[in-house]
Design an enzyme around this catalytic site. Structure first.
Site, PDB file in Angstrom:
ATOM      1  N   ARG A   1      36.864  73.395   3.822  1.00 56.01           N
ATOM      2  CA  ARG A   1      36.505  73.647   5.232  1.00 56.01           C
ATOM      3  C   ARG A   1      34.980  73.637   5.394  1.00 56.01           C
ATOM      4  NH1 ARG A   1      41.055  73.526   4.754  1.00 56.01           N
ATOM      5  NH2 ARG A   1      40.606  71.548   5.727  1.00 56.01           N
TER       6      ARG A   1
ATOM      7  N   HIS B   1      36.900  86.898  13.385  1.00 53.80           N
ATOM      8  CA  HIS B   1      37.673  86.520  12.196  1.00 53.80           C
ATOM      9  C   HIS B   1      36.780  86.125  11.013  1.00 53.80           C
ATOM     10  CE1 HIS B   1      41.589  85.590  14.661  1.00 53.80           C
ATOM     11  NE2 HIS B   1      41.347  86.870  14.526  1.00 53.80           N
TER      12      HIS B   1
ATOM     13  N   SER C   1      45.735  79.421  21.316  1.00 57.52           N
ATOM     14  CA  SER C   1      47.169  79.340  21.608  1.00 57.52           C
ATOM     15  C   SER C   1      47.779  80.694  21.951  1.00 57.52           C
ATOM     16  CB  SER C   1      47.902  78.731  20.415  1.00 57.52           C
ATOM     17  OG  SER C   1      47.761  79.575  19.287  1.00 57.52           O
TER      18      SER C   1
HETATM   19  P1  OAD Z   1      45.552  77.380  17.471  1.00 53.42           P
HETATM   20  O1  OAD Z   1      45.531  76.179  16.599  1.00 53.42           O
HETATM   21  O2  OAD Z   1      46.694  78.310  17.341  1.00 53.42           O
HETATM   22  O3  OAD Z   1      45.492  76.930  19.000  1.00 53.42           O
HETATM   23  C1  OAD Z   1      44.526  76.028  19.464  1.00 53.42           C
HETATM   24  C2  OAD Z   1      44.690  75.872  20.968  1.00 53.42           C
HETATM   25  O4  OAD Z   1      43.673  74.991  21.429  1.00 53.42           O
HETATM   26  C3  OAD Z   1      46.024  75.297  21.417  1.00 53.42           C
HETATM   27  O5  OAD Z   1      46.552  76.082  22.486  1.00 53.42           O
HETATM   28  C4  OAD Z   1      45.663  73.882  21.900  1.00 53.42           C
HETATM   29  O6  OAD Z   1      46.459  73.455  22.999  1.00 53.42           O
HETATM   30  C5  OAD Z   1      44.243  74.071  22.340  1.00 53.42           C
HETATM   31  N1  OAD Z   1      43.415  72.848  22.241  1.00 53.42           N
HETATM   32  C6  OAD Z   1      43.481  71.846  21.320  1.00 53.42           C
HETATM   33  N2  OAD Z   1      42.557  70.929  21.561  1.00 53.42           N
HETATM   34  C7  OAD Z   1      41.871  71.329  22.664  1.00 53.42           C
HETATM   35  C8  OAD Z   1      40.792  70.789  23.406  1.00 53.42           C
HETATM   36  N3  OAD Z   1      40.203  69.650  23.076  1.00 53.42           N
HETATM   37  N4  OAD Z   1      40.355  71.485  24.486  1.00 53.42           N
HETATM   38  C9  OAD Z   1      40.940  72.652  24.858  1.00 53.42           C
HETATM   39  N5  OAD Z   1      41.961  73.214  24.178  1.00 53.42           N
HETATM   40  C10 OAD Z   1      42.428  72.565  23.103  1.00 53.42           C
HETATM   41  O7  OAD Z   1      44.156  78.129  17.249  1.00 53.42           O
HETATM   42  P2  OAD Z   1      43.727  79.619  17.630  1.00 53.42           P
HETATM   43  O8  OAD Z   1      44.449  80.093  18.822  1.00 53.42           O
HETATM   44  O9  OAD Z   1      42.257  79.653  17.637  1.00 53.42           O
HETATM   45  O10 OAD Z   1      43.068  83.010  12.232  1.00 53.42           O
HETATM   46  O11 OAD Z   1      44.255  80.401  16.353  1.00 53.42           O
HETATM   47  C11 OAD Z   1      44.022  81.775  16.268  1.00 53.42           C
HETATM   48  C12 OAD Z   1      43.901  82.186  14.823  1.00 53.42           C
HETATM   49  O12 OAD Z   1      45.053  81.725  14.092  1.00 53.42           O
HETATM   50  C13 OAD Z   1      42.748  81.562  14.086  1.00 53.42           C
HETATM   51  O13 OAD Z   1      41.524  82.232  14.293  1.00 53.42           O
HETATM   52  C14 OAD Z   1      43.179  81.651  12.655  1.00 53.42           C
HETATM   53  C15 OAD Z   1      44.613  81.187  12.831  1.00 53.42           C
HETATM   54  O14 OAD Z   1      45.501  81.566  11.855  1.00 53.42           O
HETATM   55  C16 OAD Z   1      42.831  83.313  10.946  1.00 53.42           C
HETATM   56  O15 OAD Z   1      42.786  82.465  10.074  1.00 53.42           O
HETATM   57  C17 OAD Z   1      42.663  84.780  10.693  1.00 53.42           C
END
Ligand code: OAD
Length: 252
Positions: free
Chosen positions: A64, A116, A189
């Site tokens: 990463r 995080h 998400s």
């Molecule tokens: P996710 O991968 O769960 O969600 C990413 C979100 O971004 C989704 O709802 C997509 O629809 C949206 N998305 C993708 N591309 C986009 C774009 N170009 N513009 C706008 N939105 C877009 O990621 P997170 O919600 O950040 O934690 O995940 C939360 C946590 O889960 C992370 O911090 C990580 C993971 O496990 C740890 O590792 C502790």
């Protein structure tokens, strides 16, 4: 376009997730081809995984880090717009990110919480010291890497909050949410708590809550307003609208 911006606006809290960095080439976690499609989070993102197979976990985060430091990975228009908001807004802006990349700070954001953790830092499990990793001194952590503080070998871990661990600066975040006028959630998400619950805390404080995302998150129903689209398009437009409102609020 954005009817969601409150009239009187002094305090903004923003939460970002992987979607804000997607257009910089950083994989999200849960989408098709997301990181959790190709890696089991139980193998790489839990303290038990690190205890069982530290090499595998270090390799995952080393990879990463290499991606983040490659010449092609740069802050995008959404990161830049959020930095502009912080510097131009006449009031308080706190940016809370779940992302472990450093693209917000590279774009210029300063009032920033990495709840995080941070990919470009290592933490010593013996002395507790957190230290930056940089290209000059090496960005990989392996079993022979020394802690610069206590000089022990093999005691460094990624400065990442793994599942089962407590996210960072939670008191500061809830304190800011308690007095926010506007809470904006971008590119997440809504699957991981406590971040997914910030919208409820903001609603309880009477803040206007807005989701900017490519698609509906798991917590969409809790937001007062939502706009769907790519972060590099939506975020600069939303920031401009906030700054316009802010300018019109200033006494003439
Ligand atoms: P996710 O991968 O769960 O969600 C990413 C979100 O971004 C989704 O709802 C997509 O629809 C949206 N998305 C993708 N591309 C986009 C774009 N170009 N513009 C706008 N939105 C877009 O990621 P997170 O919600 O950040 O934690 O995940 C939360 C946590 O889960 C992370 O911090 C990580 C993971 O496990 C740890 O590792 C502790």
């Amino acid at each position: 376009m954005f009817k969601s911006i409150p009239e009187s606006l002094n305090r903004i809290v923003i939460l970002t997730g992987a979607g804000v960095s997607a257009e910089s080439g950083i994989q999200t976690f849960r989408g098709a081809d997301g990181l959790w499609e190709n890696h089991r989070l139980e193998d790489v993102a839990m303290p038990e995984a690190f205890a069982r197979d530290p090499l595998l976990v270090q390799r995952f985060y080393n990879e990463r880090r290499r991606q983040l430091t490659s010449a092609s990975t740069k802050p995008n228009a959404a990161h830049l717009a959020l930095a502009k908001l912080e510097s131009a807004f006449d009031g308080n802006v706190l940016l809370v990110t779940q992302n472990i990349d450093n693209l917000h700070e590279r774009a210029g954001s300063k009032h920033l919480i990495h709840m995080h953790g941070e990919l470009m830092k290592a933490r010593c499990i013996a002395c507790g010291e957190t230290s930056p990793l940089c290209a000059a001194s090496g960005i990989d952590i392996d079993p022979s890497t020394n802690c610069r503080q206590c000089a022990r070998t093999g005691t460094l871990r990624p400065h990442i909050v793994w599942f089962g661990e407590i996210p960072l600066q939670m008191d500061d975040i809830y304190h800011a949410l308690a007095s926010a006028d506007l809470f904006i959630s971008i590119g997440t998400s809504g699957n991981v708590y406590p971040a997914a619950g910030f919208v409820d805390a903001a609603n309880q404080s009477g803040a206007t809550t807005v989701e900017l995302n490519l698609e509906a998150s798991a917590t969409r129903g809790a937001f007062k307003y939502h706009y769907d689209g790519a972060a590099t398009t939506l975020v600069p437009a939303f920031v401009d609208a906030v700054l316009q409102r802010n300018a019109s609020d200033r006494p003439q």
